[in-house]
Scaffold this motif. Structure first.
Motif, PDB file in Angstrom:
ATOM      1  N   MET A 215      44.778  41.510  35.197  1.00 32.22           N
ATOM      2  CA  MET A 215      46.131  41.769  34.940  1.00 32.22           C
ATOM      3  C   MET A 215      46.017  41.727  33.385  1.00 32.22           C
TER       4      MET A 215
ATOM      5  N   PHE B  17      53.031  33.193  33.070  1.00 36.32           N
ATOM      6  CA  PHE B  17      53.899  33.447  33.976  1.00 36.32           C
ATOM      7  C   PHE B  17      53.256  33.349  35.443  1.00 36.32           C
ATOM      8  N   PHE B  18      52.169  34.065  35.614  1.00 33.12           N
ATOM      9  CA  PHE B  18      51.349  33.800  36.775  1.00 33.12           C
ATOM     10  C   PHE B  18      50.628  32.955  37.422  1.00 33.12           C
ATOM     11  N   LYS B  19      49.943  32.362  36.035  1.00 35.73           N
ATOM     12  CA  LYS B  19      49.123  31.270  36.394  1.00 35.73           C
ATOM     13  C   LYS B  19      49.887  30.018  36.591  1.00 35.73           C
ATOM     14  N   GLY B  20      51.061  29.894  36.030  1.00 34.00           N
ATOM     15  CA  GLY B  20      52.123  28.944  36.337  1.00 34.00           C
ATOM     16  C   GLY B  20      52.998  28.821  37.392  1.00 34.00           C
ATOM     17  N   ASP B  21      52.792  29.918  38.172  1.00 38.33           N
ATOM     18  CA  ASP B  21      53.559  30.180  39.379  1.00 38.33           C
ATOM     19  C   ASP B  21      53.223  29.630  40.775  1.00 38.33           C
ATOM     20  N   PRO B  22      53.818  28.718  41.376  1.00 36.56           N
ATOM     21  CA  PRO B  22      53.667  28.007  42.593  1.00 36.56           C
ATOM     22  C   PRO B  22      53.604  28.945  43.753  1.00 36.56           C
ATOM     23  N   TYR B  23      54.339  30.214  43.683  1.00 40.51           N
ATOM     24  CA  TYR B  23      54.018  31.318  44.780  1.00 40.51           C
ATOM     25  C   TYR B  23      52.648  31.638  44.702  1.00 40.51           C
ATOM     26  N   ASN B  24      52.222  32.164  43.688  1.00 44.38           N
ATOM     27  CA  ASN B  24      50.974  32.922  43.826  1.00 44.38           C
ATOM     28  C   ASN B  24      49.801  31.898  43.873  1.00 44.38           C
ATOM     29  N   PHE B  25      49.921  30.493  43.391  1.00 50.01           N
ATOM     30  CA  PHE B  25      49.177  29.677  43.565  1.00 50.01           C
ATOM     31  C   PHE B  25      49.025  29.268  45.025  1.00 50.01           C
ATOM     32  N   ALA B  26      50.013  29.313  45.753  1.00 53.07           N
ATOM     33  CA  ALA B  26      50.169  29.173  47.128  1.00 53.07           C
ATOM     34  C   ALA B  26      49.627  30.216  48.055  1.00 53.07           C
ATOM     35  N   ILE B  27      50.111  31.202  47.895  1.00 47.00           N
ATOM     36  CA  ILE B  27      49.406  32.461  48.568  1.00 47.00           C
ATOM     37  C   ILE B  27      48.152  32.630  48.487  1.00 47.00           C
TER      38      ILE B  27
ATOM     39  N   ASN C  81      53.954  36.723  27.802  1.00 42.70           N
ATOM     40  CA  ASN C  81      53.447  35.512  28.466  1.00 42.70           C
ATOM     41  C   ASN C  81      53.262  36.015  29.847  1.00 42.70           C
ATOM     42  N   VAL C  82      52.788  37.012  30.202  1.00 45.05           N
ATOM     43  CA  VAL C  82      52.794  37.272  31.812  1.00 45.05           C
ATOM     44  C   VAL C  82      51.508  36.727  32.217  1.00 45.05           C
TER      45      VAL C  82
ATOM     46  N   ALA D  48      45.910  30.390  47.883  1.00 47.07           N
ATOM     47  CA  ALA D  48      45.305  29.326  48.512  1.00 47.07           C
ATOM     48  C   ALA D  48      45.250  29.698  49.990  1.00 47.07           C
TER      49      ALA D  48
END
Lengths: 139, 139
Positions: free
Chosen positions: A1, A10-20, A6-7, A22
């Motif tokens: 991306m 935004f994604f690096k620091g997002d727990p949703y995408n971290f968990a998804i 700060n996109v 994983a």
DNA sequence: CAGTATCCTTAGGGATACTG
DNA sequence: CAGTATCCCTAAGGATACTG
């Protein structure tokens, strides 16, 4: 991306995408479930139980290991033996995966969509047939 | 995906991938959460609250609508007004998304990774700042 | 305001052959 | 047995300009 302001952050620091990333990707629920069913599983067992290529399987197992969801134990034997197990963290995602599966199962039922019987066996929605569960995709 | 035997069927008939496609993708958790926060949300509000392009936003909203998670209501006004709301089915995925977020949040905290404060506000892990929540990505 | 329409880039996944 | 190493392909996502 590409970065817009700060996109990336935004994604690096997002727990949703971290968990998804994983455990909510195409293969990981199956891999986790396959280990759970056997308690401990070997490389070739996965390739018999799932229609997955060696490359993609390896990548996924390495990621699961790096994220601490599974352990990989190498035994110095000939032929080589490597066993995969869930960690405590890996077991902690199982209830979430169950909830995801159940939601999908109920919704598919409601829509009258055909549901793969193998998955139903793994999930206890259908009586187990060990012969089928052992190697449905053996090539 | 190419077909190896019954691979296509395996995936089409799989509740995991059905559910994951429905609400565990890159953007959908945010969209669902953004609607939940506002109860009802308009197109441009999304583009202010998230760093998402119009095209991708449209695609995601259409899918969410087709899957029955949201409704899209058009008001015959000038300028046009279109409002998005969660359905009962859409609300039913919120507890699962909460569990996913919480797992990711705890794991990121444990690893000492930086967590985006905006998401924390939305999830109640941090005190809300309405000015920031309103349009953090307004261009 | 709420989108389409284009065009472009890249990451994920796949097939297959080979190896310690 | 348990993987690497290659090469390929498509689908998701992105930037930007335009419209009823």
């Amino acid at each position: 991306m590409k970065a817009i302001g700060n996109v990336e952050l935004f994604f690096k620091g997002d727990p949703y995408n971290f968990a998804i990333k994983a455990f909510c990707t195409r293969w990981k629920p199956f891999l986790i479930k396959a280990i759970g069913y056997d308690e401990t599983t070997r490389f070739n067992r996965f390739t018999k139980q799932l229609p997955i290529s060696e490359k993609v399987l390896t990548e996924n197992l390495r990621e699961l290991e790096a994220d601490g969801l599974i352990t990989r134990t190498v035994y110095a034997e000939v032929p080589p033996r490597v066993e995969y197990k869930l960690t405590e963290l890996g077991r902690s995602v199982c209830p979430i995966l169950e909830a995801i599966y159940d939601w999908g199962w109920n919704e598919m039922k409601r829509l009258g969509l055909p549901i793969d019987p193998l998955g139903e066996m793994w999930h206890g929605y259908r009586e187990r047939d060990e012969k089928v569960m052992e190697s449905p995709f053996k090539r």
